[in-house]
Design an enzyme around this catalytic site. Structure first.
Site, mmCIF file in Angstrom:
data_model
loop_
_atom_site.group_PDB
_atom_site.id
_atom_site.type_symbol
_atom_site.label_atom_id
_atom_site.label_comp_id
_atom_site.label_asym_id
_atom_site.label_seq_id
_atom_site.Cartn_x
_atom_site.Cartn_y
_atom_site.Cartn_z
ATOM 1 N N THR A 281 1.079 41.252 17.138
ATOM 2 C CA THR A 281 0.887 40.339 15.998
ATOM 3 C C THR A 281 2.162 40.170 15.180
ATOM 4 O O THR A 281 2.369 39.119 14.571
ATOM 5 C CB THR A 281 -0.266 40.792 15.083
ATOM 6 N N LEU B 282 0.804 36.383 11.918
ATOM 7 C CA LEU B 282 -0.565 35.871 11.833
ATOM 8 C C LEU B 282 -1.447 36.743 12.732
ATOM 9 O O LEU B 282 -1.740 36.408 13.872
ATOM 10 C CB LEU B 282 -0.586 34.403 12.247
ATOM 11 N N HIS B 283 -1.876 37.873 12.175
ATOM 12 C CA HIS B 283 -2.521 38.914 12.965
ATOM 13 C C HIS B 283 -3.822 38.458 13.630
ATOM 14 O O HIS B 283 -3.949 38.447 14.858
ATOM 15 C CB HIS B 283 -2.833 40.126 12.073
ATOM 16 N N ASP B 284 -4.810 38.121 12.811
ATOM 17 C CA ASP B 284 -6.175 37.956 13.312
ATOM 18 C C ASP B 284 -6.364 36.810 14.299
ATOM 19 O O ASP B 284 -7.152 36.938 15.242
ATOM 20 C CB ASP B 284 -7.149 37.815 12.136
ATOM 21 N N CYS C 227 -4.683 36.080 16.688
ATOM 22 C CA CYS C 227 -4.321 36.507 18.045
ATOM 23 C C CYS C 227 -5.562 36.844 18.870
ATOM 24 O O CYS C 227 -5.565 36.657 20.094
ATOM 25 C CB CYS C 227 -3.383 37.709 17.993
#
Length: 311
Positions: free
Chosen positions: A192, A239-241, A243
């Site tokens: 991420t 933009l972690h989530d 992914c």
């Protein structure tokens, strides 16, 4: 046939954008959304799910609130990242509908029972609700195709030197998920932090010009501020989530490895760390697909393409 999914989330800017991406993708059937406590308090994350679904005109999706605290610990929130509301930045609508009266676990269990095919659970917050589901409904394990989580890291943490925030909030829950025997896909910081959105990408999203792309750009404007701190060394904001959703849609833009993962629940310095047996030193069989790299441009292009859906 669309892939049935349940999304368990704690919105949070990147959770909100994950919802935008999922609901713009006909390949996915979002059967239920549950909220977890994490990025903000449980009342605020539930409200933020309802606000996002009101914005996206999807009051048809069942919503339920989850556990108010981790399994064995007091709640930690990330208001320094996501602001007082959890979604600071844009002007979002007030919820136009109410959540269901039952709990997140009850809604998850009902959704699994009623689904004709196994359901993928996407969890972008702490794993509390998912762990409670697994412990209270062992008879439904076979109805879960996989659990795709945003959490953990092979290397560096973002909340402590060793631990990523979502896992650190409830490490006992995360350990239950990883050792459940159900296939786990892990989108940790190793991937991420490579899925960064740059200032030019935000302007690209804004230029799409529909109400949702504008809101996404405004969410990212706020999210970017926290990540400008020089300690991170970022060009943009990770933009972690999203992914998790992007992997379901375009797994080819990710590089993954199959490894055993455990969660440290007692360490003095390493509490909440995801221990990834990268070199097969434990003799344990792999229990997770671990994302390690992403085609950043392919990721950004996917987001831009799906934002066109809201024109």
């Amino acid at each position: 046939m669309a892939l049935p999914i349940i999304i368990d989330c704690d919105p949070g800017h990147d959770d909100a954008i994950a919802l935008v991406l999922a609901l713009a993708s006909p390949e996915l059937e979002v059967k239920a959304i549950t909220s977890s406590a994490g990025n903000q308090t449980p009342e605020k994350t539930l409200r933020n799910v309802l606000r996002m679904l009101t914005l996206l005109k999807r009051p048809d999706i069942p919503v339920a609130g989850g556990a108010v605290k981790p399994l064995m610990r007091e709640l930690i929130i990330a208001d320094n990242v996501h602001g007082e509301s959890g979604l600071n930045g844009p002007a979002l609508p007030e919820p136009s509908f109410a959540p269901q009266s039952g709990t997140a676990v009850e809604l998850m269990a009902k959704t699994l029972r009623e689904s004709a095919q196994p359901v993928t659970i996407v969890s972008t917050g702490p794993q509390t609700n998912v762990a409670l589901l697994l412990n209270s409904h062992p008879e439904l394990h076979t109805k879960i195709a996989r659990i795709v989580i945003m959490g953990g890291a092979m290397a560096l943490g973002n909340w402590t030197p060793a631990a990523e925030f979502n896992i650190y909030v409830d490490p006992e829950a995360a350990e239950i998920v990883f050792q459940s025997g159900i296939p786990v896909v892990m989108a940790g910081l190793d991937v991420t932090h490579k899925a960064q959105i740059h200032a030019a990408d935000i302007e690209r999203f804004r230029a799409i010009g529909n109400p949702i792309s504008t809101i996404v750009a405004e969410l990212l404007d706020f999210f970017m501020e926290y990540h400008k701190d020089e300690k991170w060394g970022f060009v943009g904001a990770p933009l972690h989530d999203p992914c998790t959703i992007a992997w379901l849609l375009k797994p080819e833009i990710f590089t993954t490895v199959e490894r055993w993962v455990g969660v440290e629940t007692k360490g003095k310095y390493t509490q909440g760390m995801t221990v990834v047996d990268y070199y097969f030193l434990t003799g344990n069989k792999p229990n997770a697909t671990v994302m390690v790299d992403v085609d950043r441009q392919g990721f950004v292009d996917l987001l831009a393409e799906r934002l066109q859906y809201y024109a």
